[in-house]
Design an enzyme around this catalytic site. Sequence first.
Site, PDB file in Angstrom:
ATOM      1  N   ASP A 118      34.225  -8.118   4.869  1.00 48.98           N
ATOM      2  CA  ASP A 118      35.406  -7.895   4.091  1.00 48.98           C
ATOM      3  C   ASP A 118      35.280  -6.385   3.714  1.00 48.98           C
ATOM      4  O   ASP A 118      34.414  -5.759   3.231  1.00 48.98           O
ATOM      5  CB  ASP A 118      35.308  -8.824   2.684  1.00 48.98           C
ATOM      6  CG  ASP A 118      36.742  -8.683   2.014  1.00 48.98           C
ATOM      7  OD1 ASP A 118      37.230  -9.795   1.720  1.00 48.98           O
ATOM      8  OD2 ASP A 118      37.110  -7.576   1.522  1.00 48.98           O
ATOM      9  N   HIS A 121      30.865 -12.539  -2.105  1.00 45.34           N
ATOM     10  CA  HIS A 121      31.913 -11.724  -3.016  1.00 45.34           C
ATOM     11  C   HIS A 121      32.920 -12.789  -3.444  1.00 45.34           C
ATOM     12  O   HIS A 121      33.222 -13.773  -2.643  1.00 45.34           O
ATOM     13  CB  HIS A 121      32.221 -10.576  -2.347  1.00 45.34           C
ATOM     14  CG  HIS A 121      33.256 -10.797  -1.242  1.00 45.34           C
ATOM     15  ND1 HIS A 121      34.569 -10.690  -1.241  1.00 45.34           N
ATOM     16  CD2 HIS A 121      32.823 -11.096  -0.051  1.00 45.34           C
ATOM     17  CE1 HIS A 121      35.276 -10.992  -0.039  1.00 45.34           C
ATOM     18  NE2 HIS A 121      33.958 -11.205   1.023  1.00 45.34           N
ATOM     19  N   ARG A 181      36.751  -4.590   1.303  1.00 45.93           N
ATOM     20  CA  ARG A 181      36.638  -4.417  -0.138  1.00 45.93           C
ATOM     21  C   ARG A 181      35.194  -4.402  -0.536  1.00 45.93           C
ATOM     22  O   ARG A 181      35.023  -4.007  -1.793  1.00 45.93           O
ATOM     23  CB  ARG A 181      37.365  -5.334  -0.996  1.00 45.93           C
ATOM     24  CG  ARG A 181      38.855  -5.436  -0.712  1.00 45.93           C
ATOM     25  CD  ARG A 181      39.581  -6.743  -1.093  1.00 45.93           C
ATOM     26  NE  ARG A 181      39.052  -7.799  -0.442  1.00 45.93           N
ATOM     27  CZ  ARG A 181      39.543  -9.247  -0.838  1.00 45.93           C
ATOM     28  NH1 ARG A 181      40.359  -9.279  -1.648  1.00 45.93           N
ATOM     29  NH2 ARG A 181      39.040 -10.089  -0.231  1.00 45.93           N
ATOM     30  N   CYS A 215      36.586 -14.480  -1.234  1.00 45.97           N
ATOM     31  CA  CYS A 215      36.026 -14.080   0.349  1.00 45.97           C
ATOM     32  C   CYS A 215      36.697 -15.151   1.061  1.00 45.97           C
ATOM     33  O   CYS A 215      36.808 -16.408   0.913  1.00 45.97           O
ATOM     34  CB  CYS A 215      34.576 -14.697   0.358  1.00 45.97           C
ATOM     35  SG  CYS A 215      33.796 -14.796   1.867  1.00 45.97           S
ATOM     36  N   CYS A 218      29.444  -9.374   3.420  1.00 47.50           N
ATOM     37  CA  CYS A 218      30.519 -10.132   4.040  1.00 47.50           C
ATOM     38  C   CYS A 218      30.994  -8.797   4.948  1.00 47.50           C
ATOM     39  O   CYS A 218      31.223  -7.500   4.228  1.00 47.50           O
ATOM     40  CB  CYS A 218      31.405 -10.700   3.242  1.00 47.50           C
ATOM     41  SG  CYS A 218      32.957 -11.314   4.164  1.00 47.50           S
TER      42      CYS A 218
HETATM   43 ZN   LIG Z   1      34.048 -12.536   2.480  1.00 44.81          ZN
END
Ligand SMILES: [Zn+2]
Length: 205
Positions: free
Chosen positions: A43, A100, A45, A103, A41
């Site tokens: 993202d 993850h 993090r 999300c 992803c």
């Molecule tokens: Zn995500």
Amino acid sequence: MSDTLLAHSAPMRQDFFENQGELLAKLAAEGQTPDALFVGCSDSRVTPERMLDAQPGDLFMLRNIANIIPPYIQTEIGIASVLEYAVLHLRVPHIIICGHTDCGGIKGLDKNIDMSREPALSRWLDLARPAQREVDFRLRDLAPEERHIAIVERNVIHQLRNVQSYPFVREALEADQLELHGWVYHLERQQISFYDPGADQFSFL
Ligand SMILES: [Zn+2]
């Protein structure tokens, strides 16, 4: 005028180049032979290199919202070209599809996204919709957090299925030149679970 973002990170970069200079020079001279294509992803993090203790040259990377691989017949050329390059040119021995927890893309499946304002996002997330439908159909009494993790997991399984719709991926799998992995990174506990196809469930090591 100086670029403050670049200036701010300069000492770190200097330090990194000093420590990794030899490896970077070797990679520049000889090219890359990464161990895996990591599909994760977008993202901020999710940190694949840290998660896998990987060095430059170790991971070929594809990141997008909710770690999605559209099916072959939908021909998203940006995604298909990464797969072609990874499998046919670099001959990576592993493809990892990693979802993850928490999300935002998966959470977006429950929101009414304004098609006129975010048409691309709305269409993109539909590619993860089968995971949501499967969980809501098969596992009805889950608490919200459990439901979220279940959808994240089913989405990884769904994308593992999609990646196998590419003929050259199937060929590499049949020739035992490629292995697929489905993972979920649990942000809050800094642990990764993996998909066991035999048991049809995710486990921790
Ligand atoms: Zn995500």
